[in-house]
Enzyme design. Structure first.
Site, PDB file in Angstrom:
ATOM      1  N   ILE A   1     -47.755  -6.060  20.409  1.00  0.00           N
ATOM      2  CA  ILE A   1     -48.167  -5.968  19.000  1.00  0.00           C
ATOM      3  C   ILE A   1     -47.916  -7.322  18.346  1.00  0.00           C
ATOM      4  CG2 ILE A   1     -47.777  -4.777  16.811  1.00  0.00           C
ATOM      5  CD1 ILE A   1     -46.865  -2.336  18.502  1.00  0.00           C
TER       6      ILE A   1
ATOM      7  N   ALA B   1     -44.974 -10.182  13.942  1.00  0.00           N
ATOM      8  CA  ALA B   1     -44.425 -11.475  13.544  1.00  0.00           C
ATOM      9  C   ALA B   1     -44.013 -12.311  14.746  1.00  0.00           C
ATOM     10  CB  ALA B   1     -43.234 -11.239  12.640  1.00  0.00           C
TER      11      ALA B   1
ATOM     12  N   ALA C   1     -44.096  -5.881  28.758  1.00  0.00           N
ATOM     13  CA  ALA C   1     -45.406  -6.115  29.379  1.00  0.00           C
ATOM     14  C   ALA C   1     -45.390  -7.311  30.327  1.00  0.00           C
ATOM     15  CB  ALA C   1     -46.444  -6.333  28.288  1.00  0.00           C
ATOM     16  N   PHE C   2     -44.571  -8.303  30.025  1.00  0.00           N
ATOM     17  CA  PHE C   2     -44.532  -9.500  30.865  1.00  0.00           C
ATOM     18  C   PHE C   2     -44.126  -9.176  32.308  1.00  0.00           C
ATOM     19  CE2 PHE C   2     -42.816 -13.552  32.421  1.00  0.00           C
ATOM     20  CZ  PHE C   2     -43.842 -14.426  32.050  1.00  0.00           C
TER      21      PHE C   2
ATOM     22  N   ALA D   1     -47.379  -2.061  25.305  1.00  0.00           N
ATOM     23  CA  ALA D   1     -47.942  -2.312  23.972  1.00  0.00           C
ATOM     24  C   ALA D   1     -47.460  -3.676  23.505  1.00  0.00           C
ATOM     25  CB  ALA D   1     -47.499  -1.231  23.004  1.00  0.00           C
TER      26      ALA D   1
ATOM     27  N   HIS E   1     -44.541 -14.666  20.508  1.00  0.00           N
ATOM     28  CA  HIS E   1     -44.642 -14.283  21.918  1.00  0.00           C
ATOM     29  C   HIS E   1     -46.004 -13.699  22.267  1.00  0.00           C
ATOM     30  CE1 HIS E   1     -40.404 -14.527  22.886  1.00  0.00           C
ATOM     31  NE2 HIS E   1     -40.614 -13.953  24.041  1.00  0.00           N
TER      32      HIS E   1
END
Ligand code: INI
Length: 156
Positions: free
Chosen positions: A85, A88, A59-60, A83, A91
């Protein structure tokens, strides 16, 4: 109503040139978003030749790739798909914030509508719900919003 001028976008995608830009990260989800966007656009009259799919790391990278596509003049609209998410990863906030800010900026600077099909969810279950199950398909929703925006902008 008489005398009130109204502008609305018709949802025909016939003849358009559309780029779908999709992250490989979380591809189990993103592939479903691509499917939803392609299905929506073809059901609204777009020939397969009118669709270009661009795969990117995550996505970045959506904003910079969408920027080049938008500036090329070769596309009437873009659907950004990904996506993020939370899970954990520390980022999450960086990736989600930068991607959304960047996409808004690219769309405004270029004047090319970008459908925002970036899921930002707390967990994988929420992502699955939005990728073709109980909460619909956000890829299709983003394609629909982009199409309506293209058709509105044509009339202004
Ligand atoms: N990219 C995503 O598309 N989704 C994520 O959930 C994600 N997380 O969680 O890290 C993610 N990271 C990768 C990022 O988009 C870049 O591709 C990477 O940092 C290299 O620049």
């Amino acid at each position: 109503m008489q005398h009130i001028k109204s502008i609305e976008g018709q949802l025909s995608a016939k003849g358009l040139r559309i780029a779908l830009v999709a992250g490989r990260f979380n591809d189990i989800i993103v592939d479903r978003l691509i499917g939803g966007a392609v299905d929506y656009l073809t059901r609204h009259g777009l020939a397969p030749e009118g669709i270009t799919i661009v795969r990117i790391p995550g996505a970045f990278e959506l904003p910079i790739v969408c920027q080049k596509l938008a500036k090329s003049g070769a596309y009437d609209g873009i659907v950004a798909l990904g996506a993020v998410i939370r899970g954990a990863t520390p980022h999450f906030d960086f990736v989600a914030n930068e991607a959304s800010k960047g996409l808004a900026q690219v769309s405004l600077e270029s004047g090319v509508p970008i459908g925002f099909g970036l899921l930002t969810t707390e967990n994988i279950e929420q992502a699955i719900e939005r990728a073709g199950s109980k909460a619909g398909n956000k890829g299709a929703d983003a394609a629909s919003a982009m199409l309506e925006t293209i058709r509105v902008l044509e009339q202004i």
